[in-house]
Design a protein around this motif. Structure first.
Motif, PDB file in Angstrom:
ATOM      1  N   TYR A 132     -53.061  78.960  82.177  1.00  0.00           N
ATOM      2  CA  TYR A 132     -53.979  78.840  83.318  1.00  0.00           C
ATOM      3  C   TYR A 132     -55.115  79.854  83.227  1.00  0.00           C
ATOM      4  N   LEU A 133     -55.312  80.396  82.036  1.00  0.00           N
ATOM      5  CA  LEU A 133     -56.341  81.408  81.829  1.00  0.00           C
ATOM      6  C   LEU A 133     -57.718  80.868  82.216  1.00  0.00           C
ATOM      7  N   GLY A 134     -58.409  81.630  83.050  1.00  0.00           N
ATOM      8  CA  GLY A 134     -59.750  81.235  83.463  1.00  0.00           C
ATOM      9  C   GLY A 134     -59.793  80.070  84.418  1.00  0.00           C
ATOM     10  N   CYS A 135     -58.651  79.737  85.030  1.00  0.00           N
ATOM     11  CA  CYS A 135     -58.589  78.559  85.904  1.00  0.00           C
ATOM     12  C   CYS A 135     -59.298  78.778  87.233  1.00  0.00           C
ATOM     13  N   GLY A 136     -59.552  80.038  87.590  1.00  0.00           N
ATOM     14  CA  GLY A 136     -60.199  80.339  88.875  1.00  0.00           C
ATOM     15  C   GLY A 136     -59.265  80.279  90.061  1.00  0.00           C
ATOM     16  N   ASN A 137     -57.993  79.980  89.813  1.00  0.00           N
ATOM     17  CA  ASN A 137     -57.006  79.874  90.890  1.00  0.00           C
ATOM     18  C   ASN A 137     -56.052  81.065  90.802  1.00  0.00           C
ATOM     19  N   MET A 138     -56.367  82.128  91.538  1.00  0.00           N
ATOM     20  CA  MET A 138     -55.616  83.364  91.447  1.00  0.00           C
ATOM     21  C   MET A 138     -54.156  83.202  91.870  1.00  0.00           C
ATOM     22  N   GLU A 139     -53.930  82.449  92.933  1.00  0.00           N
ATOM     23  CA  GLU A 139     -52.563  82.277  93.426  1.00  0.00           C
ATOM     24  C   GLU A 139     -51.704  81.497  92.431  1.00  0.00           C
ATOM     25  N   LYS A 140     -52.297  80.523  91.763  1.00  0.00           N
ATOM     26  CA  LYS A 140     -51.552  79.719  90.795  1.00  0.00           C
ATOM     27  C   LYS A 140     -51.126  80.554  89.591  1.00  0.00           C
TER      28      LYS A 140
END
Length: 340
Positions: free
Chosen positions: A27-35
């Protein structure tokens, strides 16, 4: 009385930080901190439960009410044998913002030591000063930055321009930054993730001489776990966020002027540290995916034997499995993104 035998957990903890880093990297760079935070914790919890020991999380960023998190007080491991209890401190992602946006220096970190070996400080933040072996015992966090620079230069026999400080780029550090620049020393500002620079002070040719500033207490204790093996030093002083927190810790008998040194923060006849890079950084390379393989880079240490290892691992994605706490079973890494 028989001597207590503590298990050798080095490679077990390597697998824990590897799993957390591998799953985070999906999920690197996904922009979804919680995920990305949730999946890294899920992997770390699942892999810790595979270890044949009695572990207890004594310091974490989360409490028991934080659903699905590795919380302070949580029991990990099998708890099925005669091994004694051990203290565990964890940070599934040091620099969660860095991993969320694919920036350098995100790490997965865990330390283990004897029961009672980790001091649980009462503040979320602490004022910290970390140095390597040459400056150990020389600097004093209670002295001004300019005084410490003078002492460091005399000790190392260098000019201020040869010293490099690392600190978090925060408004609260404006005075420290000004003192450093006025003294002629160099500064490297970081946005997040201050375990790496604290440890880097004790790594030859890292380019970091002194880490200083206000940052997470957990991160300071995790760095202490590595510095205890590297013969470096960290000094920490409680830093209450507001008057209410200051009042609460004073009521509990804590002295806000007390300085906690490395051995005050973590001790015991054996301390094991493991950290795996999630993104490329000053200390470790991040996870790399190449066709059917993933590559991880881990730094691990054991104080008892003064052993420091850098482990580069190739994972075959056709076979690599990770145990998730949420699923209570192993799943192949290539399938996990479809499930989560």
């Amino acid at each position: 009385m028989d001597k207590i035998i503590y298990p050798e957990l080095t490679m077990d903890l390597v697998r824990v930080t590897e799993a957390s880093a591998l799953l985070s990297s999906l999920y690197l760079g996904c922009g979804n901190m919680e995920k990305i935070k949730a999946v890294s914790i899920d992997a770390m919890r699942g892999m810790l439960d595979y270890i044949d020991f009695k572990g207890k999380i004594v310091i974490s960023k989360y409490d028991k009410d934080s659903s699905g998190m590795l919380y302070t007080g949580e029991k990990v491991g099998t708890w099925k044998n005669d091994f004694p209890e051990m203290d565990i401190a964890v940070d599934p992602i040091d620099g969660v913002k860095l991993a969320t946006f694919g920036l350098p220096n995100a790490l997965s970190v865990v330390i283990a030591t004897v029961k009672g070996g980790i001091t649980l400080l009462p503040t979320f933040y602490s004022y910290k000063l970390a140095v390597g072996p040459e400056l150990k015992g020389k600097l004093d966090i209670r002295k001004s930055v300019k005084e410490n620079i003078k002492i460091a230069c005399e000790t190392l026999k260098v000019n201020p321009s040869n010293l490099t400080f690392v600190l978090l780029n925060r408004q609260r550090h404006e005075e420290i930054i000004e003192d450093i620049t006025q003294s002629g020393a160099r500064i490297k500002l970081i946005s997040d993730g201050d375990i790496t620079p604290a440890i880097a002070t004790s790594v030859p040719n890292s380019g970091v001489d002194i880490y200083i500033g206000i940052g997470g207490t957990l991160e300071g204790i995790l760095a202490a776990g590595a510095l205890s093996t590297l013969n470096g030093e960290i000094q920490m002083k409680l830093w209450p966020r507001d008057r209410n927190e200051s009042h609460l810790i004073s009521e509990k008998g804590w002295d806000t002027e007390k300085i906690f040194f490395t051995e005050d923060l973590i001790n015991g006849e054996d301390i094991i540290f493991s950290s795996t890079g999630i993104t490329d950084g000053d200390l470790l390379d991040g996870v790399k995916f190449v066709k059917e393989f993933a590559y991880t880079h881990t730094l691990t240490m054991r104080k008892k034997s003064a052993t420091v290892r850098k482990i580069n691992t190739e994972h075959n994605l056709k076979n690599k499995t990770i145990r998730l706490k949420s699923l209570e079973k192993d799943e192949k890494l290539i399938e996990l993104r479809k499930i989560l």
